[in-house]
Write an enzyme that holds these catalytic residues in place. Structure first.
Site, PDB file in Angstrom:
ATOM      1  N   ASP A  26      -5.713  -3.841  -8.438  1.00  0.00           N
ATOM      2  CA  ASP A  26      -6.403  -4.358  -7.255  1.00  0.00           C
ATOM      3  C   ASP A  26      -6.653  -5.840  -7.482  1.00  0.00           C
ATOM      4  O   ASP A  26      -6.751  -6.284  -8.629  1.00  0.00           O
ATOM      5  CB  ASP A  26      -7.724  -3.619  -7.007  1.00  0.00           C
ATOM      6  N   ARG A  78      -6.141  11.055  -8.366  1.00  0.00           N
ATOM      7  CA  ARG A  78      -7.352  10.224  -8.346  1.00  0.00           C
ATOM      8  C   ARG A  78      -8.648  11.023  -8.343  1.00  0.00           C
ATOM      9  O   ARG A  78      -9.725  10.469  -8.595  1.00  0.00           O
ATOM     10  CB  ARG A  78      -7.326   9.346  -7.088  1.00  0.00           C
ATOM     11  N   TYR A 134     -14.470 -12.663  -0.804  1.00  0.00           N
ATOM     12  CA  TYR A 134     -15.228 -11.487  -1.281  1.00  0.00           C
ATOM     13  C   TYR A 134     -16.416 -11.919  -2.135  1.00  0.00           C
ATOM     14  O   TYR A 134     -17.509 -11.353  -2.046  1.00  0.00           O
ATOM     15  CB  TYR A 134     -14.327 -10.545  -2.083  1.00  0.00           C
ATOM     16  N   ARG A 190       0.822  -1.229   0.000  1.00  0.00           N
ATOM     17  CA  ARG A 190       0.000   0.000   0.000  1.00  0.00           C
ATOM     18  C   ARG A 190       0.852   1.274   0.000  1.00  0.00           C
ATOM     19  O   ARG A 190       0.410   2.316   0.454  1.00  0.00           O
ATOM     20  CB  ARG A 190      -0.978   0.005   1.188  1.00  0.00           C
ATOM     21  N   ARG A 210      -3.515   6.251  -0.630  1.00  0.00           N
ATOM     22  CA  ARG A 210      -4.087   7.439   0.008  1.00  0.00           C
ATOM     23  C   ARG A 210      -3.156   8.203   0.929  1.00  0.00           C
ATOM     24  O   ARG A 210      -3.416   9.353   1.254  1.00  0.00           O
ATOM     25  CB  ARG A 210      -5.369   7.062   0.759  1.00  0.00           C
TER      26      ARG A 210
HETATM   27  O1  CP3 Z   1      -6.313  -5.503   2.331  1.00  0.00           O
HETATM   28  C1  CP3 Z   1      -6.214  -6.637   1.836  1.00  0.00           C
HETATM   29  O2  CP3 Z   1      -5.162  -7.325   1.875  1.00  0.00           O
HETATM   30  C2  CP3 Z   1      -7.467  -7.228   1.209  1.00  0.00           C
HETATM   31  C3  CP3 Z   1      -7.353  -7.751  -0.129  1.00  0.00           C
HETATM   32  C4  CP3 Z   1      -6.818  -6.725  -1.113  1.00  0.00           C
HETATM   33  C5  CP3 Z   1      -7.578  -5.718  -1.763  1.00  0.00           C
HETATM   34  N1  CP3 Z   1      -6.732  -5.065  -2.620  1.00  0.00           N
HETATM   35  C6  CP3 Z   1      -9.030  -5.410  -1.604  1.00  0.00           C
HETATM   36  C7  CP3 Z   1      -9.287  -3.975  -1.309  1.00  0.00           C
HETATM   37  C8  CP3 Z   1      -5.504  -6.643  -1.561  1.00  0.00           C
HETATM   38  C9  CP3 Z   1      -4.323  -7.471  -1.166  1.00  0.00           C
HETATM   39  C10 CP3 Z   1      -5.469  -5.585  -2.511  1.00  0.00           C
HETATM   40  C11 CP3 Z   1      -4.253  -5.245  -3.272  1.00  0.00           C
HETATM   41  C12 CP3 Z   1      -4.045  -3.898  -3.756  1.00  0.00           C
HETATM   42  N2  CP3 Z   1      -4.972  -2.910  -3.903  1.00  0.00           N
HETATM   43  C13 CP3 Z   1      -2.812  -3.427  -4.251  1.00  0.00           C
HETATM   44  C14 CP3 Z   1      -1.502  -4.191  -4.357  1.00  0.00           C
HETATM   45  C15 CP3 Z   1      -0.657  -4.300  -3.238  1.00  0.00           C
HETATM   46  C16 CP3 Z   1      -0.372  -3.164  -2.332  1.00  0.00           C
HETATM   47  O3  CP3 Z   1      -0.516  -3.435  -1.152  1.00  0.00           O
HETATM   48  O4  CP3 Z   1       0.075  -2.081  -2.745  1.00  0.00           O
HETATM   49  C17 CP3 Z   1      -3.001  -2.130  -4.673  1.00  0.00           C
HETATM   50  C18 CP3 Z   1      -1.990  -1.183  -5.278  1.00  0.00           C
HETATM   51  C19 CP3 Z   1      -4.374  -1.818  -4.435  1.00  0.00           C
HETATM   52  C20 CP3 Z   1      -5.018  -0.544  -4.763  1.00  0.00           C
HETATM   53  C21 CP3 Z   1      -6.118  -0.100  -3.899  1.00  0.00           C
HETATM   54  N3  CP3 Z   1      -7.259  -0.814  -3.639  1.00  0.00           N
HETATM   55  C22 CP3 Z   1      -6.234   1.160  -3.213  1.00  0.00           C
HETATM   56  C23 CP3 Z   1      -5.213   2.274  -3.285  1.00  0.00           C
HETATM   57  C24 CP3 Z   1      -7.464   1.172  -2.533  1.00  0.00           C
HETATM   58  C25 CP3 Z   1      -8.047   2.280  -1.682  1.00  0.00           C
HETATM   59  C26 CP3 Z   1      -9.154   2.987  -2.402  1.00  0.00           C
HETATM   60  C27 CP3 Z   1      -8.849   4.328  -2.997  1.00  0.00           C
HETATM   61  O5  CP3 Z   1      -9.831   4.929  -3.498  1.00  0.00           O
HETATM   62  O6  CP3 Z   1      -7.726   4.854  -2.979  1.00  0.00           O
HETATM   63  C28 CP3 Z   1      -8.087  -0.066  -2.808  1.00  0.00           C
HETATM   64  C29 CP3 Z   1      -9.396  -0.482  -2.322  1.00  0.00           C
HETATM   65  C30 CP3 Z   1      -9.429  -1.782  -1.620  1.00  0.00           C
HETATM   66  N4  CP3 Z   1      -9.170  -2.975  -2.216  1.00  0.00           N
HETATM   67  C31 CP3 Z   1      -9.710  -1.986  -0.242  1.00  0.00           C
HETATM   68  C32 CP3 Z   1      -9.639  -3.369  -0.044  1.00  0.00           C
HETATM   69  C33 CP3 Z   1      -9.891  -4.094   1.234  1.00  0.00           C
HETATM   70  C34 CP3 Z   1      -9.940  -0.886   0.801  1.00  0.00           C
HETATM   71  C35 CP3 Z   1     -11.181  -0.076   0.657  1.00  0.00           C
HETATM   72  C36 CP3 Z   1     -11.130   1.178   1.479  1.00  0.00           C
HETATM   73  O7  CP3 Z   1     -10.654   1.144   2.630  1.00  0.00           O
HETATM   74  O8  CP3 Z   1     -11.565   2.210   0.946  1.00  0.00           O
END
Ligand code: CP3
Length: 356
Positions: free
Chosen positions: A90, A54, A165, A41, A45
Site C-alpha cells: 500500500d 485475508r 493523507y 486493484r 477484494r
Molecule cells: O485509491 C487511491 O488511488 C488512493 C491512494 C492509494 C491507496 N493505496 C490508499 C488506500 C493507492 C494508489 C494505493 C495503492 C495500493 N493499495 C496498491 C497498488 C496498486 C493497485 O492498484 O493494485 C495495492 C495492491 C493496495 C492494497 C490495498 N489497499 C487494498 C487491497 C485495500 C483494501 C482494503 C482491504 O482490506 O482489502 C487497501 C486500502 C486502501 N488504501 C484504500 C485506500 C484509499 C481503500 C480503503 C477501503 O475502501 O477499504
C-alpha cells in the site's frame, strides 16, 4: 536508457526473460503481438481467494507478511492471465515503516494517528531505516520466483497524494487543510513533500532492485490541483522520486485520476509512460503528449457491472484509440471496484488478448 548492468545479474529484466515480455515491449514503445493488460486493484477484494486469505489479518499486517503479500500478488495473475503482477502493498507502507502512526480503516482508507500540519511536526518526522524494508525485499523475491517471465510492477504513492493523507489525517474530497498548508506555509509544505519523496522513493527503488521490472508512481489525487499549483508545489518532489530510479532500466509509469490538464507536466517529472483514466481518451492524451510517450489505460470501470456488450464495445474503442500512441498497455480507469464479478474481468482480459 542505462545499461541493464545497473541491476543485479539475477534481476528478471537481466536474466529472467521479462525484457521481452509484451508489457515491457509496449512500455518501451514497441508493438507486441498481443496487447498487454493489467488492472490497478487486480489483487484485492473482488477475488474470493483474497478475501479467504485475508480473513483475520489486518490490511497493513498482510502487506508486511512476505508469504501472504506474495501469494496475494500472484492470485490475479493465475486467475485472469494478466500480463503483469502489481506488488501487493500500500502507498502508506513506507510511512508505517518509518514509524508513522497510520492504519487502514475498512471502507474508509488510510487514517493517521495525528494529522501533520505544523512546522514542528514536519521537523520531527523520522527517517526511514533501510533495514525496515526487509519484508518488502523478501516478498518481491518470492513473487518474482513465482512469476517467471511475467513482469512484476512495483509502485509508490507520489508526494502530493501521500501528503494529502498526512495533512488531512484521513481521505478527503476537498483537500482544504492540504491546500491551506501549501498556500500559507510554503516552507513547511516543501519540507514535508521533500521528506515524503525521500521515503517513498526509497520504497520504489527497493522494489526495483529486488526484482520489479517496471515501477508506477500513483498521484491519485493530483487532479485536484491546477497546473500552476502542480508545477510550483508538487512537480519538483515527484521528480525527486523518479530520480531515485532513473539510473535503472525500468519503465517509469505515472498515474493520477482526472489529470487531463496535467498529463504533460506529469510526464515531464521523469515518467517514461503516462497512465490515463477514462476521462481522457487515449488519442487525445497522445495528441497532448506530442505522440512520443507510451500510454496506459483506460477502460471505464463503471461498465464492469453492466451488460457485456457495452463493456466489449468500450474495450474495442480503447484498443483502437490506443493504436495512436507509440506503445499501449491496457488498464482500467482507477482500477477494479471491490464488488466486481471476477469472471467479467477474466473475460475482458481474454477479449483484449484476442482482439488487441
Ligand atoms: O485509491 C487511491 O488511488 C488512493 C491512494 C492509494 C491507496 N493505496 C490508499 C488506500 C493507492 C494508489 C494505493 C495503492 C495500493 N493499495 C496498491 C497498488 C496498486 C493497485 O492498484 O493494485 C495495492 C495492491 C493496495 C492494497 C490495498 N489497499 C487494498 C487491497 C485495500 C483494501 C482494503 C482491504 O482490506 O482489502 C487497501 C486500502 C486502501 N488504501 C484504500 C485506500 C484509499 C481503500 C480503503 C477501503 O475502501 O477499504
Amino acid at each position: 536508457m542505462p545499461s541493464p548492468s545497473t541491476l543485479p545479474a539475477a534481476h528478471p529484466l537481466v536474466s529472467g526473460g521479462t525484457a521481452d515480455s509484451p508489457l515491457i515491449t509496449a512500455y518501451r514503445g514497441g508493438r507486441p503481438a498481443t496487447r498487454p493488460i493489467w488492472m490497478m486493484r487486480q489483487a484485492g477484494r473482488s477475488l474470493p481467494e483474497y478475501r479467504a486469505l485475508r480473513e483475520g489479518t489486518a490490511m497493513l499486517d498482510s502487506c508486511l507478511r512476505p508469504d501472504m503479500a506474495a501469494e496475494i500478488t500472484l492470485q490475479p495473475v493465475r486467475r485472469h492471465k494478466v500480463d503483469a503482477a502489481i506488488f501487493f502493498s500500500d502507498i502508506v507502507i513506507p510511512l508505517k515503516l518509518a514509524g508513522i502512526d497510520v492504519d487502514i480503516v475498512a471502507g474508509v482508507g488510510p487514517v493517521m494517528g495525528e494529522a501533520i500540519r505544523t512546522a514542528e511536526q514536519v521537523r520531527s518526522l523520522p527517517e526511514l531505516d533501510p533495514a525496515a524494508l526487509a519484508p518488502i525485499i523478501e516478498a518481491v523475491g518470492i513473487v518474482t520466483a513465482g512469476l517467471g517471465s511475467t513482469p512484476l510492477i512495483g509502485f509508490a504513492g507520489a508526494p502530493f497524494t501521500l501528503a494529502s493523507y498526512l495533512v488531512e489525517g484521513r481521505p478527503s474530497r476537498e483537500y482544504l487543510h492540504t491546500k491551506a498548508l501549501m498556500r500559507d506555509e510554503p516552507e513547511t509544505w516543501h519540507a514535508l513533500l521533500a521528506w515524503v519523496a525521500r521515503i517513498t522513493g526509497t520504497f520504489l527503488r527497493t522494489q526495483a532492485l529486488a526484482g520489479a521490472s517496471a515501477v508506477q508512481l500513483f498521484d491519485s489525487w493530483a487532479g485536484a490541483l491546477t497546473l500552476d499549483e502542480y508545477l510550483t508545489f508538487v512537480a519538483p518532489h515527484s521528480a525527486a522520486v523518479m530520480q531515485q530510479v532513473e539510473d535503472l532500466p525500468v519503465p517509469r509509469i505515472h498515474f493520477g485520476t482526472r489529470t487531463g490538464h496535467l498529463l504533460v507536466a506529469m510526464r515531464d517529472v521523469g515518467a517514461t509512460v503516462v497512465g490515463v483514466d477514462q476521462f481522457t481518451t487515449l488519442d487525445a492524451a497522445n495528441d497532448l503528449l506530442g505522440g512520443t510517450t507510451p500510454l496506459q489505460g483506460n477502460i471505464d470501470p463503471e461498465l464492469l457491472s453492466g451488460p457485456w456488450e457495452a463493456l466489449a464495445a468500450n474495450v474495442r474503442d480503447v484498443l483502437q484509440r490506443g493504436l495512436a500512441a507509440p506503445g499501449h498497455v491496457v488498464n482500467l480507469g482507477h482500477g477494479v471496484p471491490p464488488d466486481t464479478d471476477p469472471d467479467v474481468l477474466t473475460r475482458m482480459v481474454a477479449l483484449v488478448h484476442e482482439e488487441g
